[in-house]
Design an enzyme around this catalytic site. Structure first.
Site, PDB file in Angstrom:
ATOM      1  N   GLY A  57      50.013 -28.368 -19.659  1.00  0.00           N
ATOM      2  CA  GLY A  57      51.272 -29.033 -19.987  1.00  0.00           C
ATOM      3  C   GLY A  57      51.439 -29.140 -21.490  1.00  0.00           C
ATOM      4  N   GLY A  58      52.155 -30.175 -21.893  1.00  0.00           N
ATOM      5  CA  GLY A  58      52.410 -30.388 -23.328  1.00  0.00           C
ATOM      6  C   GLY A  58      51.135 -30.549 -24.116  1.00  0.00           C
ATOM      7  N   GLY A 101      58.110   0.857 -45.889  1.00  0.00           N
ATOM      8  CA  GLY A 101      58.167  -0.608 -45.888  1.00  0.00           C
ATOM      9  C   GLY A 101      56.807  -1.223 -45.632  1.00  0.00           C
ATOM     10  N   ALA A 102      55.969  -0.507 -44.880  1.00  0.00           N
ATOM     11  CA  ALA A 102      54.640  -1.039 -44.584  1.00  0.00           C
ATOM     12  C   ALA A 102      53.773  -1.053 -45.840  1.00  0.00           C
ATOM     13  CB  ALA A 102      53.982  -0.220 -43.482  1.00  0.00           C
TER      14      ALA A 102
HETATM   15  C1  HXC Z   1      44.705 -39.451 -14.527  1.00  0.00           C
HETATM   16  C2  HXC Z   1      43.309 -37.776 -13.889  1.00  0.00           C
HETATM   17  C3  HXC Z   1      44.186 -36.801 -14.406  1.00  0.00           C
HETATM   18  C4  HXC Z   1      45.392 -37.270 -14.994  1.00  0.00           C
HETATM   19  C5  HXC Z   1      42.498 -35.793 -13.578  1.00  0.00           C
HETATM   20  N1  HXC Z   1      42.290 -37.106 -13.374  1.00  0.00           N
HETATM   21  N2  HXC Z   1      43.668 -35.596 -14.195  1.00  0.00           N
HETATM   22  N3  HXC Z   1      43.573 -39.079 -13.950  1.00  0.00           N
HETATM   23  N4  HXC Z   1      45.597 -38.589 -15.043  1.00  0.00           N
HETATM   24  N5  HXC Z   1      46.255 -36.404 -15.529  1.00  0.00           N
HETATM   25  C6  HXC Z   1      41.134 -37.713 -12.736  1.00  0.00           C
HETATM   26  C7  HXC Z   1      41.075 -37.436 -11.251  1.00  0.00           C
HETATM   27  O1  HXC Z   1      41.873 -38.352 -10.546  1.00  0.00           O
HETATM   28  C8  HXC Z   1      39.599 -37.661 -10.986  1.00  0.00           C
HETATM   29  O2  HXC Z   1      39.372 -39.028 -10.958  1.00  0.00           O
HETATM   30  C9  HXC Z   1      38.942 -37.139 -12.256  1.00  0.00           C
HETATM   31  O3  HXC Z   1      39.960 -37.137 -13.250  1.00  0.00           O
HETATM   32  C10 HXC Z   1      38.430 -35.729 -12.132  1.00  0.00           C
HETATM   33  O4  HXC Z   1      39.469 -34.923 -11.617  1.00  0.00           O
HETATM   34  P1  HXC Z   1      39.250 -33.922 -10.386  1.00  0.00           P
HETATM   35  O5  HXC Z   1      40.571 -33.565  -9.876  1.00  0.00           O
HETATM   36  O6  HXC Z   1      38.260 -34.497  -9.432  1.00  0.00           O
HETATM   37  O7  HXC Z   1      38.561 -32.708 -11.122  1.00  0.00           O
HETATM   38  P2  HXC Z   1      38.724 -31.173 -10.828  1.00  0.00           P
HETATM   39  O8  HXC Z   1      38.604 -30.902  -9.371  1.00  0.00           O
HETATM   40  O9  HXC Z   1      37.764 -30.494 -11.729  1.00  0.00           O
HETATM   41  O10 HXC Z   1      40.208 -30.800 -11.277  1.00  0.00           O
HETATM   42  C11 HXC Z   1      40.590 -30.889 -12.621  1.00  0.00           C
HETATM   43  C12 HXC Z   1      42.126 -30.719 -12.797  1.00  0.00           C
HETATM   44  C13 HXC Z   1      42.861 -31.700 -11.843  1.00  0.00           C
HETATM   45  C14 HXC Z   1      42.487 -29.277 -12.465  1.00  0.00           C
HETATM   46  C15 HXC Z   1      42.439 -30.988 -14.243  1.00  0.00           C
HETATM   47  O11 HXC Z   1      42.283 -32.997 -12.011  1.00  0.00           O
HETATM   48  C16 HXC Z   1      44.322 -31.771 -12.107  1.00  0.00           C
HETATM   49  O12 HXC Z   1      45.051 -30.899 -11.671  1.00  0.00           O
HETATM   50  N6  HXC Z   1      44.750 -32.842 -12.799  1.00  0.00           N
HETATM   51  C17 HXC Z   1      46.147 -33.025 -13.087  1.00  0.00           C
HETATM   52  C18 HXC Z   1      46.579 -32.064 -14.137  1.00  0.00           C
HETATM   53  C19 HXC Z   1      47.999 -32.312 -14.586  1.00  0.00           C
HETATM   54  O13 HXC Z   1      48.920 -31.850 -13.907  1.00  0.00           O
HETATM   55  N7  HXC Z   1      48.167 -33.103 -15.637  1.00  0.00           N
HETATM   56  C20 HXC Z   1      49.399 -33.406 -16.158  1.00  0.00           C
HETATM   57  C21 HXC Z   1      49.749 -32.207 -17.021  1.00  0.00           C
HETATM   58  S1  HXC Z   1      51.237 -32.456 -17.868  1.00  0.00           S
HETATM   59  P3  HXC Z   1      38.246 -39.701 -10.064  1.00  0.00           P
HETATM   60  O14 HXC Z   1      38.466 -41.156 -10.237  1.00  0.00           O
HETATM   61  O15 HXC Z   1      38.462 -39.200  -8.686  1.00  0.00           O
HETATM   62  O16 HXC Z   1      36.956 -39.215 -10.636  1.00  0.00           O
HETATM   63  C22 HXC Z   1      50.756 -33.203 -19.217  1.00  0.00           C
HETATM   64  C23 HXC Z   1      51.897 -33.573 -20.056  1.00  0.00           C
HETATM   65  C24 HXC Z   1      51.486 -33.737 -21.457  1.00  0.00           C
HETATM   66  O17 HXC Z   1      49.660 -33.425 -19.493  1.00  0.00           O
HETATM   67  C25 HXC Z   1      52.738 -33.935 -22.218  1.00  0.00           C
HETATM   68  C26 HXC Z   1      52.506 -33.981 -23.664  1.00  0.00           C
HETATM   69  C27 HXC Z   1      53.802 -33.946 -24.366  1.00  0.00           C
END
Ligand code: HXC
Length: 508
Positions: A168-169, A403-404
């Protein structure tokens, strides 16, 4: 509980991060923990942690029961090759390293300190992205980091390693830094993941293909370095830091003057093939010119028709930009222009002299390149070289056409010294291209042959340019390193005034 016991307990809690199980899970994925990564980065025993006790303040979604010291990021400062460096590593064992308000505050404070101290920042990203429970506060955190990255740009070197998910961002903080490092099967960097892509466009793509190290190093050009292991990646970050000043006002670090042989490099005499249209490996030239043959190539697998590398010449770090005749005959195209322009900008921002090695038949012709905006992208390179105020040394080895020729740091763009090998051909174009335009008598092969012979002897050489002062000296290949050593010494105190302005408007 005594004060001391309480202190020891908090310390143990800090070191536990997200707990044994989460650490095991991290190791099972073949990944290091945040602390292990920082230990690999810093000289042994020098890491000083900051803000280890910071916790989130989120009252929603049961978060008060999910509190960890450090809030999912370990940060501080230490020494790399004896010089101060700041670094933070997101701790995936704590809520997936997700970015909350306090994690962002920690990173911003660290960056501010680094700017005040005049020291580079290394960020190691391994995070599920914006912490969902903290909502807009987490987004605000990212925004603050982006602004800090931008403020620090050109003040201190900023380096990012993608050592896990970065989605994401969140990808934009790394993208705002100077160099991105990646590791095979570990880095995952994308704006939207495979599931979202499938839902929106129906494309099916693996996470590795979408955002893995190979993709970003060879196709997208987002990454500058790719390694097979985290150990190699972090060792390479240390190597990169050895070439860089700690901040923009400092000179790049001199290391070992190592010149014992007078600087002649006879091997360069044998390098060019007798046929002008035959290829050779420009990397060999760079290695011959560098102290101990040590070079650190940035973006080695992307736009391979141009090489960008750090090296030392007589102990002084330089940024080398060189056409690579092995790939697309060394033509400049959209990607090569982008790659070289950004490298020039980095070196100029941090006072690293530029050495440009030229063997370029031109900008790559074709509808695809014109459609892709070669005019705009090529202009970046012209702009970057023209504006660069660091010492600029150019060596023309063979072809320097059109030009290069201008774009590859010619005298006209402000090169301080231009050297041409005796084999150089500085002209609007090569003999065939010129004959195609000027000699229409297709039925008179003899006339065409005579004309080309005349063109070759009177135009395709370095002397016309030297007679006009566009080339400072015509040299033998073996003298190249000697000339660079001398020129770098002479230009050590170079100062170039620029007109007063808010900032220029580089064709982005
Ligand atoms: C809160 C999160 C989290 C999140 C993971 N966790 N991502 N908690 N916010 N964004 C937590 C899980 O709940 C879990 O907690 C622990 O971290 C480990 O995650 P798992 O899923 O068990 O690990 P894994 O199987 O290795 O998968 C990793 C992952 C997946 C692929 C990153 O967690 C995932 O898809 N997370 C969401 C990704 C996402 O869409 N993020 C938002 C992106 S947009 P527990 O308590 O069970 O251990 C963004 C916007 C930014 O970031 C904008 C900026 C401008």
């Amino acid at each position: 509980m005594s004060d001391h016991q309480r202190y020891l307990e908090r310390q143990a809690q800090i070191l536990r991060g997200g707990g044994e199980k989460a650490i095991q899970k991290q190791h099972d994925k073949g990944k290091h923990t945040a602390r292990e990564r920082l230990a690999l980065l810093f000289d042994a025993g020098t890491f000083q942690e900051l803000d280890a006790y910071v916790r989130h303040r989120c009252p929603d979604f049961g978060m008060p029961q999910k509190v960890y010291d450090g809030d999912g990021v370990v940060g501080g400062y230490g020494k790399v090759h004896g010089r101060t460096v700041f670094a933070y590593a997101q701790d995936f064992t704590v809520m997936g390293g997700s970015m909350g308000e306090e994690q962002a505050n920690k990173i911003c404070r660290l960056m501010e300190l680094a700017m005040d101290a005049g020291a580079p920042v290394v960020g190691m990203n391994d995070s599920g992205g914006a912490r969902i429970q903290e909502g807009v506060n987490s987004l605000a955190g990212y925004g603050k980091i982006f602004r800090m990255n931008t403020r620090a740009s050109g003040v201190i070197p900023q380096i990012t390693a993608i050592l896990g998910p970065c989605a994401g961002g969140a990808v934009y903080s790394p993208a705002l830094t100077d160099f991105i490092f990646t590791v095979d099967d570990v880095s995952r960097m994308f704006i939207t993941g495979p599931e979202v892509i499938k839902a929106v466009t129906r494309e099916e793509v693996s996470a590795e293909r979408l955002g893995g190290a190979a993709t970003h190093s060879t196709i997208s050009g987002n990454a500058h370095f790719r390694d097979a292991t985290e150990e190699n990646c972090i060792a390479r970050i240390r190597q990169l830091l050895s070439f860089l000043p700690s901040h923009a006002a400092q000179a790049a670090p001199l290391m070992g003057m190592g010149e014992t042989d007078g600087g002649l490099r006879p091997a360069l005499e044998q390098l060019l093939p007798p046929d002008i249209n035959k290829i050779y490996d420009m990397r060999q030239v760079i290695r011959e010119l560098a102290d101990d043959g040590e070079i650190l190539e940035s973006m080695a697998e992307y736009a391979r028709n141009i090489l960008t590398a750090f090296a030392r010449v007589g102990g002084m770090p330089v940024g080398i930009i060189a056409n690579q005749p092995q790939v697309q005959a060394g033509c400049l195209d959209v990607n090569a222009s982008d790659k070289a322009a950004r490298f020039v900008r980095f070196c100029d921002a941090f006072g690293i002299p530029l050495v440009t090695l030229v063997d370029v038949p031109g900008f790559l012709p074709g509808l695809q390149q014109e459609d892709a905006g070669i005019i705009r992208h090529g202009a970046k390179l012209l702009y970057a070289y023209s504006e660069a105020a660091v010492p600029k040394l150019t060596v023309i080895l063979r072809k320097a056409y059109g030009g290069a020729y201008l774009a590859m740091c010619s005298k006209h763009l402000g090169a301080d010294f231009v050297y041409a090998w005796d084999s150089a051909q500085i002209a609007v174009m090569g003999e065939d291209g010129a004959a195609n335009i000027l000699i229409r008598e297709e039925n008179d092969p003899q006339k065409r042959k005579d004309w080309k012979k005349e063109y070759r002897s009177s135009v395709l050489n370095p002397y016309r340019a030297a007679e006009r002062g566009y080339v400072d000296d015509v040299i033998l290949p073996q003298e190249t390193r000697q000339k660079l050593l001398s020129a770098l010494d002479v230009l050590r105190r170079k100062r170039e005034d620029r007109p007063q302005k808010r900032h220029g408007n580089i064709p982005l």
